[in-house]
Design a protein around this motif. Structure first.
Motif, short mmCIF file in Angstrom:
data_model
loop_
_atom_site.label_atom_id
_atom_site.label_comp_id
_atom_site.label_asym_id
_atom_site.label_seq_id
_atom_site.Cartn_x
_atom_site.Cartn_y
_atom_site.Cartn_z
N ASP A 181 -5.47 -14.69 4.12
CA ASP A 181 -5.69 -13.80 2.95
C ASP A 181 -5.67 -12.35 3.39
OD1 ASP A 181 -6.25 -15.76 0.93
OD2 ASP A 181 -8.30 -15.98 1.71
N ILE A 182 -6.34 -12.08 4.50
CA ILE A 182 -6.46 -10.70 4.98
C ILE A 182 -5.07 -10.14 5.28
CG2 ILE A 182 -7.31 -9.27 6.91
CD1 ILE A 182 -9.86 -11.00 6.87
N GLU A 183 -4.27 -10.92 5.99
CA GLU A 183 -2.92 -10.45 6.32
C GLU A 183 -2.07 -10.28 5.06
OE1 GLU A 183 -1.44 -13.04 9.36
OE2 GLU A 183 -3.09 -12.40 10.66
N ARG A 184 -2.24 -11.18 4.12
CA ARG A 184 -1.47 -11.13 2.87
C ARG A 184 -1.83 -9.88 2.06
NH1 ARG A 184 -2.99 -12.84 -1.85
NH2 ARG A 184 -4.80 -13.95 -1.03
N VAL A 185 -3.10 -9.54 1.99
CA VAL A 185 -3.49 -8.37 1.19
C VAL A 185 -3.07 -7.07 1.89
CG1 VAL A 185 -5.45 -7.12 0.19
CG2 VAL A 185 -5.34 -9.61 -0.03
N ILE A 186 -3.18 -7.04 3.22
CA ILE A 186 -2.70 -5.84 3.95
C ILE A 186 -1.21 -5.65 3.66
CG2 ILE A 186 -2.23 -4.90 6.26
CD1 ILE A 186 -4.86 -6.34 7.16
N GLU A 187 -0.47 -6.74 3.72
CA GLU A 187 0.96 -6.72 3.40
C GLU A 187 1.18 -6.25 1.95
OE1 GLU A 187 3.25 -7.31 5.59
OE2 GLU A 187 5.06 -7.57 4.36
N GLY A 188 0.29 -6.68 1.05
CA GLY A 188 0.37 -6.26 -0.36
C GLY A 188 0.27 -4.75 -0.50
N PHE A 189 -0.64 -4.13 0.23
CA PHE A 189 -0.76 -2.66 0.18
C PHE A 189 0.54 -2.02 0.69
CE2 PHE A 189 -5.33 -3.28 -0.42
CZ PHE A 189 -5.66 -2.20 -1.23
N LYS A 190 1.07 -2.58 1.77
CA LYS A 190 2.31 -2.04 2.33
C LYS A 190 3.46 -2.15 1.33
CE LYS A 190 5.62 -2.97 6.00
NZ LYS A 190 5.93 -3.81 7.16
N ASN B 122 -11.98 -2.01 10.41
CA ASN B 122 -10.70 -2.56 10.88
C ASN B 122 -9.72 -2.88 9.76
OD1 ASN B 122 -11.02 -2.24 13.59
ND2 ASN B 122 -12.01 -4.25 13.90
N PHE B 123 -10.25 -3.37 8.64
CA PHE B 123 -9.35 -3.68 7.51
C PHE B 123 -8.72 -2.37 6.98
CE2 PHE B 123 -8.71 -4.74 2.93
CZ PHE B 123 -7.83 -5.80 3.08
N ILE B 124 -9.54 -1.35 6.82
CA ILE B 124 -9.05 -0.04 6.36
C ILE B 124 -7.98 0.48 7.32
CG2 ILE B 124 -9.76 2.38 6.01
CD1 ILE B 124 -12.56 1.29 5.18
N LYS B 125 -8.27 0.35 8.62
CA LYS B 125 -7.30 0.82 9.65
C LYS B 125 -5.95 0.17 9.49
CE LYS B 125 -10.18 1.71 13.59
NZ LYS B 125 -10.70 1.30 14.86
N VAL C 27 0.65 1.05 5.40
CA VAL C 27 1.15 1.95 4.34
C VAL C 27 1.96 3.09 4.98
CG1 VAL C 27 0.43 3.64 2.59
CG2 VAL C 27 -0.58 1.34 2.60
N LYS C 28 1.44 3.64 6.08
CA LYS C 28 2.17 4.74 6.73
C LYS C 28 3.55 4.29 7.22
CE LYS C 28 -0.27 7.06 9.83
NZ LYS C 28 -1.44 7.37 10.71
N SER C 29 3.66 3.01 7.57
CA SER C 29 4.91 2.53 8.17
C SER C 29 6.08 2.51 7.18
CB SER C 29 4.71 1.12 8.74
OG SER C 29 4.70 0.16 7.69
N VAL C 30 5.81 2.64 5.89
CA VAL C 30 6.92 2.54 4.91
C VAL C 30 7.64 3.87 4.70
CG1 VAL C 30 5.66 0.73 3.67
CG2 VAL C 30 5.72 3.03 2.71
N VAL C 31 7.01 4.97 5.13
CA VAL C 31 7.59 6.28 4.80
C VAL C 31 8.81 6.57 5.65
CG1 VAL C 31 7.15 8.75 4.63
CG2 VAL C 31 5.31 7.13 4.21
N GLU C 32 9.88 6.88 4.98
CA GLU C 32 11.08 7.32 5.71
C GLU C 32 11.92 8.20 4.80
OE1 GLU C 32 13.82 3.45 4.76
OE2 GLU C 32 12.72 3.44 6.67
N ASN C 33 12.69 9.05 5.39
CA ASN C 33 13.71 9.87 4.72
C ASN C 33 13.22 11.00 3.82
OD1 ASN C 33 15.53 8.15 5.86
ND2 ASN C 33 15.71 6.88 4.03
N ARG C 34 12.02 10.91 3.27
CA ARG C 34 11.63 12.03 2.41
C ARG C 34 10.12 12.24 2.45
NH1 ARG C 34 9.59 10.43 -2.83
NH2 ARG C 34 10.12 8.27 -3.32
N PRO C 35 9.66 13.47 2.10
CA PRO C 35 8.22 13.74 2.11
C PRO C 35 7.50 12.82 1.13
CG PRO C 35 9.47 15.78 1.83
CD PRO C 35 10.45 14.65 1.71
N PHE C 36 6.43 12.22 1.58
CA PHE C 36 5.71 11.25 0.76
C PHE C 36 4.22 11.37 1.12
CE2 PHE C 36 4.47 6.77 -0.30
CZ PHE C 36 4.99 6.71 -1.60
#
Ligand code: FMN
Length: 371
Positions: free
Chosen positions: A146-155, A203-206, A212-221
């Motif tokens: 569940d924890i991994e799934r919800v973290i993925e959900g935020f991403k 740790n969950f917040i981290k 979430v940070k990993s998705v940013v590419e190509n433009r200011p976000f």
């Protein structure tokens, strides 16, 4: 324009490069107007945002659930599936009117989700501890999966926001919802790597921030994080805990931190004798590392100008429901016409969705309603 208010209208640039045309943001506010079955935004909801955009520097949307089991409100915006990108696109386009930036608030309700809104009627949380309120149910403790799934959900929600054209996301870590539940010693009694001392409880917040940070590419976000500084429960989050969280958050290269309190100048909700403003304490701890958004019972331009002597940005919630033209009136020097109360026959004129209007009318003391 009154020269005392010039600073309110000065632009502000985030670390990511996104520029706000002024210092005022619409605070995230749930409006109960998305399609309750699908999570798609409705015309009623778009009209509400359309009425409030164009003036403020940014609109932070109502919270949007990132996985189906995180839905916390009837008529909440969905961001949990790829087929919702067109809906999110409509929302972003409506907000990005005359330069207002659009920030999607991404959310999981955890143990605060009303069971009747969930497919299997069972809320999930860090631990199987019920909230201290009447009629609440005991949630199921989240498994590692569940924890991994919800973290993925935020991403994935952040990715959809990017694809839909939003200027950023705000991670909702406040107001007793799932991220706060992991940080809280009340709702998190785990003994694995997701619980234990105050550092493990981060740790969950981290992980959510990292993904979430990993998705940013190509433009200011923009990526912002919202937190509540305290909880009233015992055990519950204290200011000492929050200082440790801030020490972590301020090193994450985020665009902003956003505190959630009812009164900008208000003291502790745990100790009525402690009257030091939580906003000012947070600001002092953060220093210059990352901009802090202040909020809470600010109504007039004089209130906002005073708050902006302490923090670089403010969010207005109830005030912009009552006065959608707040910025435009400041620009034109018409601040004496800014409404700070709600007239009982103004729903149509102010374009307030039916269910939000009914919630306001049925909750005495929430808004200053004219008699
Ligand atoms: C109708 C309503 C809905 C709200 N929904 C949210 C929400 O979805 N997410 C959130 O972080 N805060 C939410 N809040 C809290 C506001 O963002 C804000 O922090 C609070 O109202 C205090 O600011 P104000 O005095 O300017 O209204 C909500 C507040 C109101 C009045």
């Amino acid at each position: 324009m009154n020269s005392n208010y010039e600073h309110i209208l000065e632009p502000f640039t985030f670390k990511s490069g996104v520029e706000l045309k002024n210092r005022v943001m619409l605070a995230p506010m749930t409006n109960y107007a998305s399609d309750d079955e699908t999570g798609e935004v409705t015309e009623e909801e778009l009209a509400y945002y359309s009425k409030r955009t164009g003036g403020v520097g940014a609109i932070i949307t109502a919270c949007a659930y990132v996985t189906r089991d995180g839905k916390g409100f009837k008529g909440e915006i969905g961001s949990h599936q790829d087929n919702l990108v067109p809906s999110l696109q409509k929302l972003a386009n409506t907000i990005q009117h005359r330069g207002t930036k659009a920030i999607l608030q991404i959310f999981h309700g955890g143990r605060m989700c009303p069971p009747e809104l969930l497919e299997d009627r069972t809320p999930i949380s860090a631990s199987a501890v019920a909230p201290e309120r009447e009629g609440s149910v005991t949630p199921r403790e989240m498994t590692e999966e569940d924890i991994e799934r919800v973290i993925e959900g935020f991403k994935e929600s952040a990715k959809r926001a990017l694809e839909a054209g939003f200027d950023g996301v705000e991670i909702h870590g406040a107001n007793t919802y799932l991220l706060q539940q992991f940080f809280s010693p009340h709702s998190n009694r785990r003994q694995d790597k997701w619980g234990g001392d105050v550092y493990n409880r981060m740790n969950f917040i981290k992980e959510v921030i990292k993904e979430v940070k990993s998705v940013v590419e190509n433009r200011p976000f923009v990526i912002g994080y919202r937190f509540s500084p305290e909880e009233i429960e015992n055990p519950g989050i204290t200011m000492e805990d929050t200082f440790k969280l801030i020490d972590f958050l301020k090193e994450q290269n985020l665009d902003y931190l956003h505190i959630s309190v009812q009164d900008f100048w208000g003291g502790s909700i745990r100790d009525k004798e402690d009257k030091a403003s939580r906003v000012l304490l947070a600001k002092e701890r953060i220093g210059d590392k990352v901009p802090l958004i202040g909020v809470g019972s600010l109504h007039t331009p004089a209130d906002v100008a005073k708050a902006l002597e302490e923090v670089p940005l403010v969010a207005l919630g109830r005030e912009l429901i009552m006065e959608p033209q707040w910025i435009q009136k400041v620009e034109k020097g018409e601040e004496q016409d800014i409404r700070t109360t709600l007239s009982k026959n103004s729903q149509k004129e102010l374009v307030i969705p039916d269910d939000l209007w009914n919630a306001i009318m049925n909750t005495p003391g929430w808004f200053p309603v004219e008699e």
